[in-house]
Motif scaffolding. Structure first.
Motif, PDB file in Angstrom:
ATOM      1  N   ILE A   1       2.697  66.208  15.546  1.00  9.94           N
ATOM      2  CA  ILE A   1       1.797  65.069  15.336  1.00  9.94           C
ATOM      3  C   ILE A   1       2.528  63.762  15.628  1.00  9.94           C
ATOM      4  CG2 ILE A   1       0.563  63.745  13.558  1.00  9.94           C
ATOM      5  CD1 ILE A   1      -0.241  66.490  12.334  1.00  9.94           C
ATOM      6  N   ALA A   2       3.742  63.623  15.120  1.00 12.64           N
ATOM      7  CA  ALA A   2       4.524  62.402  15.381  1.00 12.64           C
ATOM      8  C   ALA A   2       4.787  62.235  16.876  1.00 12.64           C
ATOM      9  CB  ALA A   2       5.840  62.449  14.607  1.00 12.64           C
ATOM     10  N   GLY A   3       5.087  63.343  17.557  1.00 14.93           N
ATOM     11  CA  GLY A   3       5.315  63.288  18.995  1.00 14.93           C
ATOM     12  C   GLY A   3       4.074  62.855  19.745  1.00 14.93           C
ATOM     13  N   VAL A   4       2.930  63.422  19.380  1.00 10.64           N
ATOM     14  CA  VAL A   4       1.678  63.052  20.040  1.00 10.64           C
ATOM     15  C   VAL A   4       1.372  61.575  19.782  1.00 10.64           C
ATOM     16  CG1 VAL A   4      -0.811  63.439  20.111  1.00 10.64           C
ATOM     17  CG2 VAL A   4       0.740  65.396  20.029  1.00 10.64           C
ATOM     18  N   LYS A   5       1.569  61.122  18.567  1.00 10.97           N
ATOM     19  CA  LYS A   5       1.305  59.710  18.256  1.00 10.97           C
ATOM     20  C   LYS A   5       2.192  58.776  19.074  1.00 10.97           C
ATOM     21  CE  LYS A   5      -0.718  60.230  13.687  1.00 10.97           C
ATOM     22  NZ  LYS A   5      -0.600  59.939  12.248  1.00 10.97           N
ATOM     23  N   SER A   6       3.399  59.210  19.404  1.00  5.23           N
ATOM     24  CA  SER A   6       4.299  58.374  20.206  1.00  5.23           C
ATOM     25  C   SER A   6       3.734  58.121  21.602  1.00  5.23           C
ATOM     26  CB  SER A   6       5.695  59.014  20.308  1.00  5.23           C
ATOM     27  OG  SER A   6       5.692  60.105  21.229  1.00  5.23           O
ATOM     28  N   LEU A   7       2.847  58.998  22.063  1.00  2.00           N
ATOM     29  CA  LEU A   7       2.251  58.850  23.393  1.00  2.00           C
ATOM     30  C   LEU A   7       1.334  57.627  23.478  1.00  2.00           C
ATOM     31  CD1 LEU A   7       1.430  62.606  24.044  1.00  2.00           C
ATOM     32  CD2 LEU A   7       3.378  61.289  24.918  1.00  2.00           C
ATOM     33  N   GLY A   8       0.908  57.124  22.344  1.00  2.00           N
ATOM     34  CA  GLY A   8       0.088  55.925  22.320  1.00  2.00           C
ATOM     35  C   GLY A   8       0.817  54.687  22.817  1.00  2.00           C
ATOM     36  N   LYS A   9       2.133  54.752  22.917  1.00  2.00           N
ATOM     37  CA  LYS A   9       2.933  53.623  23.421  1.00  2.00           C
ATOM     38  C   LYS A   9       2.855  53.500  24.942  1.00  2.00           C
ATOM     39  CE  LYS A   9       6.233  54.239  19.675  1.00  2.00           C
ATOM     40  NZ  LYS A   9       7.509  54.869  19.348  1.00  2.00           N
ATOM     41  N   ILE A  10       2.342  54.523  25.601  1.00  2.00           N
ATOM     42  CA  ILE A  10       2.233  54.484  27.058  1.00  2.00           C
ATOM     43  C   ILE A  10       1.148  53.480  27.424  1.00  2.00           C
ATOM     44  CG2 ILE A  10       1.696  55.835  29.122  1.00  2.00           C
ATOM     45  CD1 ILE A  10       2.877  58.282  27.614  1.00  2.00           C
ATOM     46  N   LYS A  11       1.474  52.548  28.318  1.00  2.00           N
ATOM     47  CA  LYS A  11       0.587  51.408  28.551  1.00  2.00           C
ATOM     48  C   LYS A  11      -0.769  51.759  29.159  1.00  2.00           C
ATOM     49  CE  LYS A  11       2.801  49.944  32.838  1.00  2.00           C
ATOM     50  NZ  LYS A  11       3.523  48.873  33.505  1.00  2.00           N
ATOM     51  N   THR A  12      -0.894  52.904  29.826  1.00  2.00           N
ATOM     52  CA  THR A  12      -2.197  53.242  30.415  1.00  2.00           C
ATOM     53  C   THR A  12      -3.106  53.983  29.431  1.00  2.00           C
ATOM     54  OG1 THR A  12      -1.341  55.300  31.381  1.00  2.00           O
ATOM     55  CG2 THR A  12      -1.278  53.307  32.773  1.00  2.00           C
ATOM     56  N   VAL A  13      -2.582  54.375  28.277  1.00  2.85           N
ATOM     57  CA  VAL A  13      -3.411  55.027  27.249  1.00  2.85           C
ATOM     58  C   VAL A  13      -4.234  53.942  26.569  1.00  2.85           C
ATOM     59  CG1 VAL A  13      -3.398  56.310  25.070  1.00  2.85           C
ATOM     60  CG2 VAL A  13      -1.774  56.909  26.877  1.00  2.85           C
TER      61      VAL A  13
ATOM     62  N   GLU B   1      -7.078  54.647  24.423  1.00  5.74           N
ATOM     63  CA  GLU B   1      -7.441  55.115  23.082  1.00  5.74           C
ATOM     64  C   GLU B   1      -6.718  56.428  22.832  1.00  5.74           C
ATOM     65  OE1 GLU B   1     -11.672  55.541  22.865  1.00  5.74           O
ATOM     66  OE2 GLU B   1     -12.034  53.390  22.959  1.00  5.74           O
ATOM     67  N   LEU B   2      -6.322  56.640  21.594  1.00  5.21           N
ATOM     68  CA  LEU B   2      -5.658  57.885  21.212  1.00  5.21           C
ATOM     69  C   LEU B   2      -6.178  58.322  19.862  1.00  5.21           C
ATOM     70  CD1 LEU B   2      -3.425  60.099  21.386  1.00  5.21           C
ATOM     71  CD2 LEU B   2      -1.864  58.425  20.385  1.00  5.21           C
ATOM     72  N   HIS B   3      -6.582  59.581  19.786  1.00 11.90           N
ATOM     73  CA  HIS B   3      -6.969  60.194  18.514  1.00 11.90           C
ATOM     74  C   HIS B   3      -6.151  61.464  18.364  1.00 11.90           C
ATOM     75  CE1 HIS B   3      -9.241  62.919  15.898  1.00 11.90           C
ATOM     76  NE2 HIS B   3      -9.523  61.816  15.243  1.00 11.90           N
TER      77      HIS B   3
END
Length: 135
Positions: free
Chosen positions: A57-69, A71-73
C-alpha cells in the motif's frame, strides 16, 4: 410510532446523502478531463501478512508523486455482499487516472514506478492490469 418514523427518516436521509455524495464524486472525478484509467489488482504471496500488505500500500501510494498521475485511489477488499460476480480474491487495488495515453506511458517509464516494481514485486504473486479510455 414516532421513534420508528424518526428512524425511517434518518435512514432514508442517510441513504439519500450517500447517493448524492457518490453521484457528486462521479461527476467531479474529472472523467472527461482525465479519460485514461489504469486499474491494477495485486495478489500477495503472503495474503495473511499485514506487513506485506502495508508495504505494498505504501509503495502504491508513492506512485502518486509521478507528475502525470492525475488521480490515485488505493484500496483493499471491501466487505461487501458475496455474489458470483464479485471477485474478492485480491489484496490491494490501485486506480489511477491520466490526462492522455502519453501520460500513462510516461508513468510506466518513470523512475518512481520502476523503483516501486523493483522493491514491491517480491511481495506479489499475481498482478492484473485493466487499462481503459473513456468511451
Amino acid at each position: 410510532m414516532k421513534s420508528t418514523n424518526r428512524r425511517k427518516f434518518i435512514t432514508t436521509t442517510a441513504a439519500l446523502a450517500a447517493g448524492t455524495a457518490a453521484s457528486a464524486m462521479s461527476t467531479n472525478n474529472a472523467a472527461g478531463k482525465y479519460p485514461v484509467v489504469h486499474h491494477v489488482l495485486f495478489w500477495l504471496k503472503n495474503p495473511n501478512s499485514k506487513a506485506d500488505r502495508d508495504k505494498l500500500i505504501a509503495g502504491v501510494k508513492s506512485l502518486g508523486k509521478i507528475k502525470t498521475v492525475r488521480e490515485l485511489h488505493v484500496g483493499v477488499v471491501a466487505s461487501t455482499e458475496k455474489r458470483d460476480v464479485v471477485d474478492n480474491s485480491w489484496a490491494v487495488s490501485e486506480l489511477m487516472r491520466f490526462s492522455d495515453l502519453a501520460g500513462q506511458k510516461a508513468y510506466q517509464d518513470d523512475p518512481i514506478h520502476l523503483k516501486f516494481v523493483e522493491e514491491c514485486s517480491p511481495l506479489w504473486e499475481k498482478v492484473i492490469v485493466y487499462d481503459a479510455i473513456e468511451a
